[in-house]
Design an enzyme around this catalytic site. Structure first.
Site, PDB file in Angstrom:
ATOM      1  N   THR A 120       0.844  -1.194   0.000  1.00 44.68           N
ATOM      2  CA  THR A 120       0.000   0.000   0.000  1.00 44.68           C
ATOM      3  C   THR A 120       0.881   1.248   0.000  1.00 44.68           C
ATOM      4  O   THR A 120       1.751   1.381   0.855  1.00 44.68           O
ATOM      5  CB  THR A 120      -0.934  -0.042   1.229  1.00 44.68           C
ATOM      6  N   HIS A 177      -6.530 -11.195  -1.775  1.00 48.10           N
ATOM      7  CA  HIS A 177      -5.911 -10.822  -0.492  1.00 48.10           C
ATOM      8  C   HIS A 177      -6.727 -11.438   0.645  1.00 48.10           C
ATOM      9  O   HIS A 177      -7.800 -10.946   0.996  1.00 48.10           O
ATOM     10  CB  HIS A 177      -5.878  -9.297  -0.370  1.00 48.10           C
ATOM     11  N   ASN A 234      -3.559 -10.616   6.543  1.00 48.00           N
ATOM     12  CA  ASN A 234      -3.319  -9.355   7.255  1.00 48.00           C
ATOM     13  C   ASN A 234      -4.533  -8.704   7.913  1.00 48.00           C
ATOM     14  O   ASN A 234      -4.583  -7.484   8.078  1.00 48.00           O
ATOM     15  CB  ASN A 234      -2.635  -8.336   6.318  1.00 48.00           C
ATOM     16  N   TYR A 238      -7.726  -8.434   6.936  1.00 46.45           N
ATOM     17  CA  TYR A 238      -8.791  -7.818   6.138  1.00 46.45           C
ATOM     18  C   TYR A 238      -9.955  -8.807   5.997  1.00 46.45           C
ATOM     19  O   TYR A 238      -9.968  -9.857   6.648  1.00 46.45           O
ATOM     20  CB  TYR A 238      -8.222  -7.296   4.818  1.00 46.45           C
TER      21      TYR A 238
HETATM   22  C1  8OZ Z   1       0.212  -1.494   5.787  1.00 44.26           C
HETATM   23  C2  8OZ Z   1      -0.483  -0.315   5.723  1.00 44.26           C
HETATM   24  C3  8OZ Z   1      -1.657  -0.252   5.023  1.00 44.26           C
HETATM   25  C4  8OZ Z   1      -2.157  -1.369   4.382  1.00 44.26           C
HETATM   26  C5  8OZ Z   1      -1.656  -5.113   4.165  1.00 44.26           C
HETATM   27  C6  8OZ Z   1      -2.776  -3.628   2.700  1.00 44.26           C
HETATM   28  O1  8OZ Z   1      -1.157  -5.313   5.264  1.00 44.26           O
HETATM   29  C7  8OZ Z   1      -1.989  -3.747   3.743  1.00 44.26           C
HETATM   30  C8  8OZ Z   1      -1.459  -2.557   4.452  1.00 44.26           C
HETATM   31  C9  8OZ Z   1      -0.277  -2.608   5.149  1.00 44.26           C
HETATM   32  O2  8OZ Z   1      -1.951  -6.045   3.430  1.00 44.26           O
END
Ligand code: 8OZ
Length: 364
Positions: free
Chosen positions: A27, A176, A179, A181
């Site tokens: 990102t 994705h 992390n 999400y």
């Molecule tokens: C760090 C800051 C913002 C987004 C991820 C999309 O961890 C991110 C992310 C990482 O997959």
């Protein structure tokens, strides 16, 4: 016997790669108005086209999937046209590029959501910490638990986003599921407290992931689709009561689809330590395995030789070294990354990291 090296080619599903060095998704918060990729992003990715494969920063599949300022989307025509500039630039320079399909789930804020609504998630479990908004850091709010029918609609949005990505000229798409999400929120039991077909048992927690994968490979083809997981990353206030079992099962299921690859963020983000047994994940998946997180040229080469990976994704090293492949080939010096320009800003700390060969920088 010739050794596998970072510089040996590999067939990734349907996509031939010139080497095994992948630029990891990162990102960078430099999308233009409307979350559209612009010329500056095209230049950044083009500069890094000697990677065997580029995986883009996370790109939202819907307006509800947005969790940070100035992050690109892939759900409307302007966004497809923006990404087309990027894919053309990378292909023109001889590279290959997958888009990362993203829905942040609870890692958002009403100010980033359509109509100022609360973010959505499998369950109404508030993350500890603060959201990055256009007004600075603000405390996370309690998300709204998705209705069962809404989940099916989000699965369809992933498929549409994959079709949009194809129209934008990408070589493939990475789902994705890492992390903390949305998909990861369904996988791990701290965030999934549902008791419908999408939660309760492990089988049910895996359902959203497998439905998304099935929809995306149907929209494109398995050989153009990868998945990213992060079984022990606690980023975004994540945890699971039995991560080895949860992700062994996820990997075994993913192994049945003939995917281009499994991309694993091993360990905690930005740490070299691994607590789980990744060999179990590799064996259960059985296909092409892309390892990520803290690898150096030396540890990457060792992982390939010991069959602990088929490809290595490098994040910060590619951010700071557009010609990382050439630098590794020559055992050349590496630029140092400037943390203060990671997220947002202009060309500084984005497209102005120097190349070893200054002539290349001018055409990059
Ligand atoms: C760090 C800051 C913002 C987004 C991820 C999309 O961890 C991110 C992310 C990482 O997959």
């Amino acid at each position: 016997m010739s050794q596998i090296s970072l510089f040996s080619p590999i067939q990734l599903g349907r996509v031939p790669l010139e080497n095994r060095m992948v630029m990891a998704p990162m990102t960078r918060n430099r999308a233009e108005q409307g979350n559209v990729a612009g010329a500056m992003m095209a230049k950044y990715y083009r500069q890094r086209a000697t990677a065997g494969l580029i995986i883009t920063e996370g790109s939202q599949i819907s307006p509800q999937g947005v969790g940070y300022p100035a992050t690109p989307g892939i759900h409307n025509e302007a966004q497809v046209a923006g990404w087309r500039k990027v894919t053309d630039a990378v292909h023109d320079a001889g590279g290959r590029i997958f888009i990362q399909l993203w829905h942040v789930g609870r890692i958002s804020h009403p100010s980033l959501q359509p109509d100022g609504a609360p973010p959505v998630a499998p369950s109404a479990v508030k993350p500890a910490g603060e959201a990055y908004t256009y007004e600075g850091l603000q405390p996370f709010v309690t998300p709204r638990a998705l209705e069962t029918d809404e989940i099916r609609a989000i699965v369809a949005q992933y498929a549409q986003a994959a079709k949009n990505a194809q129209a934008a000229g990408f070589d493939g798409a990475e789902i994705h599921a890492a992390n903390g999400y949305l998909i990861d929120q369904f996988l791990r039991d701290r965030t999934n407290q549902r008791n419908d077909e999408y939660g309760g048992s492990l089988e049910s927690r895996l359902r959203f992931l497998t439905e998304v994968v099935e929809a995306v490979i149907q929209a494109w083809s398995p050989g153009h689709v990868g998945v990213r997981l992060s079984p022990e990353n606690s980023f975004n206030d994540m945890a699971d009561s039995d991560p080895q079992t949860t992700f062994n099962n996820a990997c075994e299921k993913l192994g049945k689809y003939g995917l281009a690859y499994l991309h694993m963020l091993e360990g905690e983000m930005l740490s070299a330590e691994r607590k789980l047994d990744y060999r179990q994940f590799i064996d259960r998946f059985g296909g092409t395995y892309m390892a990520n997180n803290g690898y150096t040229k030396q540890t990457a080469q060792q992982a390939l030789e010991e069959h602990r990976a088929d490809l290595i994704a490098f994040g910060i090293p590619f951010l700071a070294n557009p010609d990382l492949v050439e630098r590794f080939r020559q055992d050349g010096p590496l630029n140092e990354a400037d943390q203060s320009t990671f997220y947002g800003g202009d060309e500084h700390g984005y497209t102005d990291y120097p190349f070893l060969d200054k002539a290349q920088a001018l055409t990059g």
